[in-house]
Design a protein around this motif. Structure first.
Motif, PDB file in Angstrom:
ATOM      1  N   LEU A 160       1.653  -2.725   7.643  1.00 23.03           N
ATOM      2  CA  LEU A 160       1.309  -1.631   6.740  1.00 23.03           C
ATOM      3  C   LEU A 160       2.424  -0.593   6.674  1.00 23.03           C
ATOM      4  N   SER A 161       3.145  -0.395   7.778  1.00 23.14           N
ATOM      5  CA  SER A 161       4.222   0.600   7.819  1.00 23.14           C
ATOM      6  C   SER A 161       5.582  -0.050   8.057  1.00 23.14           C
TER       7      SER A 161
ATOM      8  N   ARG B 157       8.872  -2.265   6.366  1.00 25.13           N
ATOM      9  CA  ARG B 157       9.527  -2.592   5.097  1.00 25.13           C
ATOM     10  C   ARG B 157      10.775  -3.430   5.336  1.00 25.13           C
TER      11      ARG B 157
ATOM     12  N   CYS C 259      10.474  -0.033  10.522  1.00 27.91           N
ATOM     13  CA  CYS C 259       9.060   0.305  10.698  1.00 27.91           C
ATOM     14  C   CYS C 259       8.939   1.788  11.003  1.00 27.91           C
TER      15      CYS C 259
ATOM     16  N   SER D 275       3.210  -7.203   3.882  1.00 20.70           N
ATOM     17  CA  SER D 275       3.031  -5.758   3.732  1.00 20.70           C
ATOM     18  C   SER D 275       2.124  -5.435   2.553  1.00 20.70           C
TER      19      SER D 275
ATOM     20  N   VAL E 178      -1.633  -3.621   2.556  1.00 18.90           N
ATOM     21  CA  VAL E 178      -2.027  -2.495   1.706  1.00 18.90           C
ATOM     22  C   VAL E 178      -3.328  -2.804   0.978  1.00 18.90           C
TER      23      VAL E 178
ATOM     24  N   GLN F 218      -6.144  -2.535   3.381  1.00 16.19           N
ATOM     25  CA  GLN F 218      -6.409  -1.171   3.838  1.00 16.19           C
ATOM     26  C   GLN F 218      -7.077  -0.342   2.747  1.00 16.19           C
TER      27      GLN F 218
ATOM     28  N   LEU G 124      -6.051   5.401   2.937  1.00 14.42           N
ATOM     29  CA  LEU G 124      -5.570   5.983   4.184  1.00 14.42           C
ATOM     30  C   LEU G 124      -5.777   7.486   4.138  1.00 14.42           C
TER      31      LEU G 124
ATOM     32  N   PRO H 252       5.401   7.214   9.731  1.00 17.09           N
ATOM     33  CA  PRO H 252       4.380   6.213   9.385  1.00 17.09           C
ATOM     34  C   PRO H 252       3.786   6.441   7.998  1.00 17.09           C
TER      35      PRO H 252
ATOM     36  N   ILE I 258       4.142   3.875   4.817  1.00 18.34           N
ATOM     37  CA  ILE I 258       2.911   3.369   4.210  1.00 18.34           C
ATOM     38  C   ILE I 258       2.873   3.725   2.724  1.00 18.34           C
TER      39      ILE I 258
ATOM     40  N   ASN J 249       5.027   1.368   0.841  1.00 24.78           N
ATOM     41  CA  ASN J 249       4.393   0.054   0.689  1.00 24.78           C
ATOM     42  C   ASN J 249       3.266   0.091  -0.339  1.00 24.78           C
TER      43      ASN J 249
END
Length: 312
Positions: A152-153, A155, A174, A204, A208, A211, A214, A292, A296, A299
């Motif tokens: 998630l974090s 790239r 990261c 990634s 997302v 998730q 957030l 972070p 995120i 992403n």
């Protein structure tokens, strides 16, 4: 049965290298390392063409063995770890360039020195990139990676696949509470590079999509707030913290991702966003490292672009 002069080695999860580190003639030699990194076999061919043929044959065989090992490991871990290890998507050997001891950055001048690269066994799950010092053979080893990067974090920031460049690399970063973790990883073939790059980017984006939303607590204009990222709705700033009781939380700002003009951070605790509102650039105190959240956010934006088919 093999004779006295024959040696039989299992190739499952062995690491194959075309760039040698024992000082023998380059271009005609291959290295085959055991999964635990203890043993190595150096093979020397008559010429570079013969060495390439042996490398391709061994590489194809190792790929098939790794694919079978991945399926077996996935079934075993699901049965024994009870969710402690996520679904395995890709695994195999890469090489990692260690950071320079003085400045914490990889030394590009030594990128072609084999001694400057460390073998690392990498695994991509549905949630993480995991790096191991050796191939994990037990559930306990799988549960104890040397480094972990939440997808998630995480790239993929660059990859080198030029045919003229002998060193085939990808750089992964990261965002963590300690700042930005950077890993320069080397693959043995351009096809391997493409597979790892595609898996990391897609992983990634899938993280997302899973998730979706957030929430990050912050301070804005001296008021405690929540800054929300939503896959569909974009940014939302809500007054008060998540545990606020007894009153309705006020929405202070709402903007789609498309309205984002610029973003920045100080690497310590401050985040700046300009979503084109009357406030201009908004400053948020995240009360911890903003990396972070920044990774995120990137992403989320990347996943949206790919979903819309707007990437090159």
């Amino acid at each position: 049965m093999p004779g006295k002069s024959e040696v039989v080695n299992s190739c499952q999860l062995c690491k194959l290298m075309s760039r040698v580190s024992f000082g023998v003639a380059e271009g005609r030699t291959l290295e085959l390392h055991s999964p635990d990194g203890v043993h190595a076999c150096v093979l020397r061919a008559a010429d570079q063409q013969d060495a390439t043929a042996w490398f391709n044959a061994l590489h194809s065989a190792l790929q098939a063995l790794t694919a079978r090992a991945l399926q077996l490991a996935a079934r075993t871990l699901q049965a024994t770890m009870q969710g402690a290890v996520q679904d395995l998507v890709l695994m195999g050997w890469l090489a990692r360039r260690p950071p320079d001891a003085q400045n914490g950055q990889a030394n590009s001048e030594s990128s072609e020195d084999p001694d400057r690269w460390q073998a690392v066994f990498a695994a991509v799950t549905d949630r993480e990139l995991r790096l191991y010092e050796s191939a994990p053979w037990s559930p306990e080893a799988w549960a104890a990676p040397a480094d972990t990067c939440p997808l998630l974090s995480t790239r993929l920031v660059s990859s080198s696949s030029s045919r003229q460049n002998e060193v085939i690399t990808l750089v992964v970063r990261c965002g963590s509470q300690d700042g930005v973790q950077s890993h320069t990883l080397r693959a043995e073939t351009h096809r391997d590079l493409a597979t790892w790059a595609r898996t990391l980017v897609q992983g990634s984006h899938n993280a997302v999509a899973a998730q979706r939303e957030l929430a990050c607590r912050c301070i804005w204009q001296r008021k405690p707030c929540q800054l929300l990222l939503h896959y569909e709705d974009g940014f939302t700033l809500i007054e008060g913290q998540a545990n606020t009781l007894g009153r309705e939380q006020k929405v202070l700002m709402k903007a789609p991702f498309e309205s984002l003009r610029s973003s920045g951070d100080d690497g310590i605790r401050l985040l700046w966003l300009d979503v084109g509102g009357d406030e201009g650039e908004m400053e948020f105190d995240l009360e911890s490292c903003p990396k972070p959240f920044v990774f995120i956010l990137h992403n989320f934006l990347s996943a949206k672009i790919h979903r819309l088919g707007l990437y090159a």
